[in-house]
Write a protein that holds these residues in place. Structure first.
Motif, PDB file in Angstrom:
ATOM      1  N   ILE A  31       0.850  -1.198   0.000  1.00 50.88           N
ATOM      2  CA  ILE A  31       0.000   0.000   0.000  1.00 50.88           C
ATOM      3  C   ILE A  31       0.882   1.243   0.000  1.00 50.88           C
ATOM      4  O   ILE A  31       0.653   2.182  -0.767  1.00 50.88           O
ATOM      5  N   GLU A  32       1.893   1.253   0.859  1.00 53.28           N
ATOM      6  CA  GLU A  32       2.793   2.409   0.908  1.00 53.28           C
ATOM      7  C   GLU A  32       3.523   2.601  -0.418  1.00 53.28           C
ATOM      8  O   GLU A  32       3.712   3.735  -0.860  1.00 53.28           O
ATOM      9  N   ASP A  33       3.906   1.513  -1.059  1.00 55.59           N
ATOM     10  CA  ASP A  33       4.573   1.618  -2.368  1.00 55.59           C
ATOM     11  C   ASP A  33       3.630   2.264  -3.389  1.00 55.59           C
ATOM     12  O   ASP A  33       4.038   3.153  -4.144  1.00 55.59           O
ATOM     13  N   GLY A  34       2.381   1.823  -3.410  1.00 59.45           N
ATOM     14  CA  GLY A  34       1.404   2.399  -4.332  1.00 59.45           C
ATOM     15  C   GLY A  34       1.144   3.869  -4.032  1.00 59.45           C
ATOM     16  O   GLY A  34       1.080   4.708  -4.942  1.00 59.45           O
ATOM     17  N   LEU A  35       0.996   4.204  -2.751  1.00 61.91           N
ATOM     18  CA  LEU A  35       0.776   5.601  -2.372  1.00 61.91           C
ATOM     19  C   LEU A  35       1.980   6.465  -2.726  1.00 61.91           C
ATOM     20  O   LEU A  35       1.822   7.599  -3.205  1.00 61.91           O
ATOM     21  N   ALA A  36       3.180   5.941  -2.505  1.00 60.61           N
ATOM     22  CA  ALA A  36       4.393   6.697  -2.837  1.00 60.61           C
ATOM     23  C   ALA A  36       4.438   7.008  -4.330  1.00 60.61           C
ATOM     24  O   ALA A  36       4.794   8.134  -4.729  1.00 60.61           O
ATOM     25  N   GLN A  37       4.053   6.047  -5.152  1.00 59.07           N
ATOM     26  CA  GLN A  37       4.016   6.277  -6.598  1.00 59.07           C
ATOM     27  C   GLN A  37       2.994   7.364  -6.954  1.00 59.07           C
ATOM     28  O   GLN A  37       3.259   8.224  -7.805  1.00 59.07           O
ATOM     29  N   ILE A  38       1.858   7.322  -6.303  1.00 58.67           N
ATOM     30  CA  ILE A  38       0.826   8.331  -6.558  1.00 58.67           C
ATOM     31  C   ILE A  38       1.319   9.714  -6.130  1.00 58.67           C
ATOM     32  O   ILE A  38       1.221  10.680  -6.895  1.00 58.67           O
ATOM     33  N   PHE A  39       1.850   9.838  -4.921  1.00 58.18           N
ATOM     34  CA  PHE A  39       2.313  11.144  -4.443  1.00 58.18           C
ATOM     35  C   PHE A  39       3.468  11.669  -5.290  1.00 58.18           C
ATOM     36  O   PHE A  39       3.569  12.869  -5.529  1.00 58.18           O
ATOM     37  N   GLU A  40       4.323  10.773  -5.759  1.00 59.41           N
ATOM     38  CA  GLU A  40       5.425  11.201  -6.623  1.00 59.41           C
ATOM     39  C   GLU A  40       4.888  11.772  -7.939  1.00 59.41           C
ATOM     40  O   GLU A  40       5.375  12.782  -8.432  1.00 59.41           O
ATOM     41  N   ALA A  41       3.876  11.131  -8.477  1.00 59.07           N
ATOM     42  CA  ALA A  41       3.321  11.570  -9.764  1.00 59.07           C
ATOM     43  C   ALA A  41       2.419  12.796  -9.636  1.00 59.07           C
ATOM     44  O   ALA A  41       2.423  13.667 -10.507  1.00 59.07           O
ATOM     45  N   GLU A  42       1.653  12.867  -8.565  1.00 57.73           N
ATOM     46  CA  GLU A  42       0.611  13.891  -8.438  1.00 57.73           C
ATOM     47  C   GLU A  42       0.969  15.035  -7.502  1.00 57.73           C
ATOM     48  O   GLU A  42       0.316  16.073  -7.524  1.00 57.73           O
ATOM     49  N   GLY A  43       1.947  14.821  -6.630  1.00 56.28           N
ATOM     50  CA  GLY A  43       2.270  15.828  -5.628  1.00 56.28           C
ATOM     51  C   GLY A  43       1.501  15.575  -4.343  1.00 56.28           C
ATOM     52  O   GLY A  43       0.580  14.763  -4.301  1.00 56.28           O
ATOM     53  N   PRO A  44       1.861  16.288  -3.285  1.00 61.66           N
ATOM     54  CA  PRO A  44       1.277  16.025  -1.969  1.00 61.66           C
ATOM     55  C   PRO A  44      -0.138  16.556  -1.772  1.00 61.66           C
ATOM     56  O   PRO A  44      -0.754  16.298  -0.741  1.00 61.66           O
ATOM     57  N   ASP A  45      -0.677  17.287  -2.747  1.00 64.54           N
ATOM     58  CA  ASP A  45      -2.001  17.880  -2.577  1.00 64.54           C
ATOM     59  C   ASP A  45      -3.132  17.039  -3.143  1.00 64.54           C
ATOM     60  O   ASP A  45      -4.298  17.412  -3.024  1.00 64.54           O
ATOM     61  N   VAL A  46      -2.801  15.916  -3.757  1.00 63.41           N
ATOM     62  CA  VAL A  46      -3.846  15.089  -4.347  1.00 63.41           C
ATOM     63  C   VAL A  46      -4.645  14.401  -3.240  1.00 63.41           C
ATOM     64  O   VAL A  46      -4.092  13.977  -2.230  1.00 63.41           O
ATOM     65  N   ASP A  47      -5.958  14.356  -3.427  1.00 56.88           N
ATOM     66  CA  ASP A  47      -6.799  13.603  -2.499  1.00 56.88           C
ATOM     67  C   ASP A  47      -6.710  12.126  -2.864  1.00 56.88           C
ATOM     68  O   ASP A  47      -6.554  11.768  -4.030  1.00 56.88           O
ATOM     69  N   ILE A  48      -6.829  11.286  -1.858  1.00 56.92           N
ATOM     70  CA  ILE A  48      -6.722   9.836  -2.045  1.00 56.92           C
ATOM     71  C   ILE A  48      -8.056   9.192  -1.696  1.00 56.92           C
ATOM     72  O   ILE A  48      -8.661   9.493  -0.676  1.00 56.92           O
ATOM     73  N   CYS A  49      -8.481   8.289  -2.557  1.00 60.26           N
ATOM     74  CA  CYS A  49      -9.626   7.429  -2.285  1.00 60.26           C
ATOM     75  C   CYS A  49      -9.097   5.998  -2.265  1.00 60.26           C
ATOM     76  O   CYS A  49      -8.587   5.512  -3.278  1.00 60.26           O
ATOM     77  N   LEU A  50      -9.185   5.349  -1.123  1.00 66.53           N
ATOM     78  CA  LEU A  50      -8.816   3.936  -1.042  1.00 66.53           C
ATOM     79  C   LEU A  50     -10.065   3.110  -1.295  1.00 66.53           C
ATOM     80  O   LEU A  50     -11.122   3.371  -0.703  1.00 66.53           O
ATOM     81  N   VAL A  51      -9.944   2.143  -2.189  1.00 65.92           N
ATOM     82  CA  VAL A  51     -11.033   1.209  -2.481  1.00 65.92           C
ATOM     83  C   VAL A  51     -10.533  -0.173  -2.102  1.00 65.92           C
ATOM     84  O   VAL A  51      -9.559  -0.665  -2.687  1.00 65.92           O
ATOM     85  N   GLY A  52     -11.159  -0.781  -1.118  1.00 66.50           N
ATOM     86  CA  GLY A  52     -10.745  -2.100  -0.659  1.00 66.50           C
ATOM     87  C   GLY A  52     -11.749  -3.153  -1.083  1.00 66.50           C
ATOM     88  O   GLY A  52     -12.948  -2.999  -0.854  1.00 66.50           O
ATOM     89  N   HIS A  53     -11.248  -4.212  -1.704  1.00 70.81           N
ATOM     90  CA  HIS A  53     -12.103  -5.310  -2.147  1.00 70.81           C
ATOM     91  C   HIS A  53     -11.850  -6.505  -1.237  1.00 70.81           C
ATOM     92  O   HIS A  53     -10.728  -6.993  -1.149  1.00 70.81           O
TER      93      HIS A  53
END
Length: 166
Positions: A90-112
């Motif tokens: 999860i942290e790896d995926g979030l790190a990739q998102i924050f790297e691409a989008e910056g720290p201001d992007v909102d996050i929606c976690l979808v758990g299946h």
């Protein structure tokens, strides 16, 4: 903001899908296609870095190391010990998102399914992470959606399939 100004502001959200047991990113491609179509109808931009937690089908074998333990047999598994590999993904995926989008992007976690347990545990601090990614995720996560996720251990089941993880 006036009504016209607020209508023109589109919220940017990155979606991170926490997959069910033995599921992989390819299993959620249609979900992302549908989200892409849906964003045209609502006032949200789905970030292009949205993704599924990077897990392979064989990653689930890591749970097997808990099978021959007393904690497993007594349905008292330690969440951190059992799911640490998933929390790290999860942290790896979030790190990739924050790297691409910056720290201001909102996050929606979808758990299946079990991904819902793990996402909820991660946000609740059960990963015991003190990383900058975790701290940012806590601040930026605006929604947690769970699909087919049990949220309570079964009281009357012969065997608790969650093995104490709930």
């Amino acid at each position: 903001l006036t009504t016209n100004e607020s209508d023109s502001i589109r919220k940017r959200v990155a979606v991170l899908v926490c997959p069910a047991q033995f599921c992989v990113p390819e299993d959620y491609e249609m979900l992302f296609e549908n989200l892409s179509l849906l964003q045209k109808e609502v006032n949200v931009d789905i970030a292009s870095s949205s993704q599924t937690v990077p897990l392979g089908r064989t990653d689930w074998i890591k749970v097997a190391r808990q099978l021959p333990t007393r904690a497993f047999l007594q349905a008292e598994l330690n969440v951190k010990e059992t799911l640490d590999w998933y929390f790290q993904a999860i942290e790896d995926g979030l790190a990739q998102i924050f790297e691409a989008e910056g720290p201001d992007v909102d996050i929606c976690l979808v758990g299946h399914s079990i991904g819902g347990w793990v996402a909820r545990a991660y946000l609740g601090g059960m990963s015991l992470s003190s990383s900058a990614v975790h701290q940012l995720a806590i601040k930026r996560c605006t929604s947690l959606v769970t699909l087919g996720t049990p949220h309570l251990s079964p009281d009357d089941a012969l065997v608790d399939q969650t093995r104490g993880l709930l």
